[in-house]
Scaffold this motif. Structure first.
Motif, mmCIF file in Angstrom:
data_model
loop_
_atom_site.group_PDB
_atom_site.id
_atom_site.type_symbol
_atom_site.label_atom_id
_atom_site.label_comp_id
_atom_site.label_asym_id
_atom_site.label_seq_id
_atom_site.Cartn_x
_atom_site.Cartn_y
_atom_site.Cartn_z
ATOM 1 N N SER A 6 3.216 -21.740 -37.485
ATOM 2 C CA SER A 6 1.846 -21.972 -37.026
ATOM 3 C C SER A 6 1.881 -22.367 -35.571
ATOM 4 O O SER A 6 2.763 -23.106 -35.137
ATOM 5 N N ILE A 7 0.954 -21.899 -34.834
ATOM 6 C CA ILE A 7 0.842 -22.229 -33.406
ATOM 7 C C ILE A 7 -0.570 -22.722 -33.149
ATOM 8 O O ILE A 7 -1.539 -22.094 -33.603
ATOM 9 N N SER A 8 -0.739 -23.830 -32.453
ATOM 10 C CA SER A 8 -2.067 -24.365 -32.129
ATOM 11 C C SER A 8 -2.217 -24.436 -30.629
ATOM 12 O O SER A 8 -1.257 -24.704 -29.911
ATOM 13 N N SER A 9 -3.413 -24.224 -30.141
ATOM 14 C CA SER A 9 -3.661 -24.313 -28.697
ATOM 15 C C SER A 9 -5.103 -24.715 -28.461
ATOM 16 O O SER A 9 -5.961 -24.544 -29.313
ATOM 17 N N MET A 34 -7.931 -22.974 -31.010
ATOM 18 C CA MET A 34 -7.502 -21.879 -31.867
ATOM 19 C C MET A 34 -6.171 -22.238 -32.504
ATOM 20 O O MET A 34 -5.301 -22.846 -31.864
ATOM 21 N N SER A 35 -5.986 -21.893 -33.781
ATOM 22 C CA SER A 35 -4.689 -22.029 -34.453
ATOM 23 C C SER A 35 -4.349 -20.687 -35.068
ATOM 24 O O SER A 35 -5.224 -19.967 -35.554
ATOM 25 N N GLU A 44 -1.216 -11.730 -38.942
ATOM 26 C CA GLU A 44 -1.624 -12.922 -38.209
ATOM 27 C C GLU A 44 -3.088 -13.248 -38.524
ATOM 28 O O GLU A 44 -3.950 -12.370 -38.503
ATOM 29 N N VAL A 45 -3.337 -14.533 -38.826
ATOM 30 C CA VAL A 45 -4.700 -15.010 -39.061
ATOM 31 C C VAL A 45 -4.989 -16.110 -38.067
ATOM 32 O O VAL A 45 -4.241 -17.093 -37.966
ATOM 33 N N ARG A 46 -6.090 -15.971 -37.347
ATOM 34 C CA ARG A 46 -6.455 -16.944 -36.317
ATOM 35 C C ARG A 46 -7.677 -17.737 -36.763
ATOM 36 O O ARG A 46 -8.644 -17.171 -37.265
ATOM 37 N N ARG A 47 -7.600 -19.015 -36.549
ATOM 38 C CA ARG A 47 -8.739 -19.891 -36.821
ATOM 39 C C ARG A 47 -9.221 -20.451 -35.490
ATOM 40 O O ARG A 47 -8.498 -21.177 -34.799
ATOM 41 N N ALA A 66 -14.564 -19.473 -36.859
ATOM 42 C CA ALA A 66 -14.269 -18.110 -37.301
ATOM 43 C C ALA A 66 -12.847 -18.016 -37.809
ATOM 44 O O ALA A 66 -11.945 -18.696 -37.318
ATOM 45 N N ILE A 67 -12.641 -17.149 -38.801
ATOM 46 C CA ILE A 67 -11.329 -16.770 -39.294
ATOM 47 C C ILE A 67 -11.138 -15.306 -38.933
ATOM 48 O O ILE A 67 -11.850 -14.432 -39.456
#
Length: 580
Positions: A6-9, A34-35, A44-47, A66-67
């Motif tokens: 997981s990557i968060s920014s 965004m994560s 890849e799923v972005r939140r 948004a997902i």
């Protein structure tokens, strides 16, 4: 770091490590945070959260959260959802499911609204195909524009062609009318509504009922392809197909036409019909039939063509038809057909006197009057009927002929007839003899029972009348010629005769009467030509509604809910004595 899944920014713009924008892919333009989650299959799923903006195929999508499923090019959005497509379409709601590959957007919420430049669509769910520009709502929805409010259970709206299709409980409300139906196709540009299910249009001018047709909601022009009824305070028009202009009040009907005038209880039937409400003009042809109530009786008339014309009171004097005939005016003028050429305002049509016209091959039936002629005009203002071109009239035991006949009705009862040129009156007595009177002009008067009371002859008067005693035995025949004469009748017999000038006559006893003496020149008893109601119905191809048939076994049958008398109840409820 290699084990991180997981990557968060946090950033106002997407990281430079994200893929470049593409028209084929849903692209994130910005968010507060965004994560990114890596799934086992490598997708890849972005939140993304807060002030989220996506772009795809020129459309912008906004939300609070948004997902973003990158590999499937799909998007789930929540909170303050908004789609902006170009400068024409905007969709707002609470939740969005967007499929980038098909460009289908499913928007849900308490209030979901799609707006273009001139109208809006509101529902709890709208599915918007951004590729075709078609919006669909499966739940109850509403469409608003500058003039109309439309509601239905299901609807499709094409944002490009501006054509909508609605199903179930469709209701179109306009300041001028209300339209209800089950299936409706509406063009917001042309303002034309097409329907193929039972439809009702209610306005201040009346009610329209149809099953298949087109209606211009702006001009009131309409085309109805199946049996349709237009009903307003003055008339009802029904036909298998109808075209109608609500502004000009002009209508054309085809197929089993029924035109009902509510003002004077008059019904016109035929194969074809024309109606002009502003001029008060109606025309029916093709097996036409007119029925109108006269003195609690119905007058039936058929002809090649039937007209009904409303005219201003000040444009027609009581004896206008007689003047037209006397001045040798044209038949069209005498019939009153030229009056319909004058344009009238709608207010002029209120309580106008009316002309009912039969043109060519006219047959008339009323219980106390029957006629056969070329044409006739009935004036409602003075209750006069003018018969043209060698008409023949039967009333009771009398037969009247002339080149033209004017019949005057008082309180809807025949009182006077004016016979003009080649006049001939024949009355059959109880001994089957024919009393006859002829002359240039004859005035015949009738009593309250429509029995001949007096005959006044002017010009070359001739008469034959048979005398009988009180026992009704023949006494002889009188044959008289005189310039002017008056014959008074009593109980269908000549009671007294008066002459002006020197009469030339003779009395012939019964034994001296020869067949040639019993008839004046031109005598013709045409009783076989007298029209019946059935003959008129046959000519008009009209089938009246049959009366209900009561079975013989049910004639004396008491009503099912009839209350039993006390005596009957006592008999029925009295206990039977048991035998010991």
């Amino acid at each position: 770091m290699l084990l991180l899944t997981s990557i968060s920014s946090r950033a106002q713009r997407p990281s430079s490590t994200l893929p470049m924008a593409s028209d084929e892919k849903v692209f994130l333009l910005g968010a507060d945070s965004m994560s990114i989650n890596k799934l086992p299959d490598g997708s890849e799923v972005r939140r993304v959260v807060s002030k989220v903006v996506f772009r795809h195929k020129g459309a912008l999508m906004y939300c609070d959260l948004a997902i973003h499923k990158v590999s499937s090019n799909a998007l789930e959005a929540y909170g303050n959802v908004k789609i902006v497509q170009g400068d024409t379409v905007t969709v707002t709601g609470d939740t969005l499911f967007y499929f980038g590959n098909t460009r289908l957007a499913k928007v849900m919420g308490k209030v979901v609204t799609l707006r273009d430049r001139k109208r809006s669509v509101t529902s709890t769910r709208i599915e918007y195909d951004m590729a075709s520009g078609i919006a669909y709502y499966p739940n109850k929805g509403k469409i608003l524009d500058a003039e109309n409010t439309l509601t239905s259970q299901v609807g499709y709206y094409d944002t490009r062609t501006k054509i909508s299709t609605y199903y179930k409980d469709v209701k179109l409300v306009n300041p001028k009318y209300t339209l209800t139906t089950d299936t409706l196709v509406y063009n917001s540009i042309t303002k034309i509504a097409d329907f193929k299910s039972p439809t009702k249009v209610i306005s201040k001018d009346g009610t329209l009922v149809a099953k298949n047709g087109s209606y211009n909601t702006e001009t009131g022009e309409s085309l109805f392809r199946t049996r349709t009824t237009i009903d307003n305070p003055d008339y009802t028009l029904t036909g298998d197909s109808i075209t109608f202009d609500n502004l000009s009040k002009k209508g054309y009907a085809k197929g089993k036409v029924v035109l009902v005038s509510k003002k004077d209880d008059t019904i016109l039937n035929g194969d074809f019909g024309i109606y002009n409400g502003k001029k008060g003009f109606s025309k029916v042809w093709g097996h036409p039939l007119m029925r109108t109530v006269v003195s609690k009786d119905t007058l039936y008339m058929t002809a090649d063509t039937l007209y009904s014309i409303e005219i201003p009171k000040d444009s027609l004097s009581k004896d206008s038809t007689s003047k037209a005939i006397a001045s040798n005016g044209s038949k069209q003028q005498a019939l009153g057909l030229t009056t319909s050429n004058k344009s009238q305002t709608p207010s002029d049509t209120t309580n106008r006197p009316k002309q009912l016209i039969g043109y060519k091959n006219v047959l008339v039936y009323k219980r106390d009057l029957q006629s056969k002629c070329d044409s006739l005009v009935y004036h409602s203002l003075d209750s006069n009927i003018t018969f043209f071109k060698k008409p023949i009239i039967w009333t009771g035991k009398y037969q009247l002929e002339a080149d033209t006949i004017l019949a005057q009705l008082v309180q809807q009862k025949l009182r006077t007839m004016y016979l003009r040129a080649k006049s001939f009156v024949i009355a059959q007595d109880t001994l089957i003899n024919f009393n006859q009177v002829k002359g240039r002009r004859i005035t015949a008067s009738f009593d309250d029972s429509t029995r001949l009371q007096r005959v006044f002859v002017e010009g070359n008067g001739q008469s034959i009348y048979f005398a009988a005693n009180e026992q009704n035995k023949p006494m002889g025949m009188n044959r008289v010629e005189c310039a002017k004469m008056t014959l008074n009748f009593k109980n269908n017999q000549v009671h007294r005769i008066q002459f002006v000038g020197q009469p030339d006559g003779k009395f012939i006893p019964p034994q001296g009467i020869k067949p040639i003496d019993k008839e004046l020149e031109g005598f013709s008893w045409r009783i076989k030509e007298k029209p019946s109601k059935e003959e008129i119905f046959t000519k008009a191809n009209f089938k009246p509604m049959p009366l209900p048939v009561v079975k013989e076994s049910e004639k004396n049958k008491p009503p099912a809910n009839k209350t039993l008398s006390k005596e009957v109840l006592k008999t029925k409820l009295k206990p039977k004595k048991k035998k010991l």
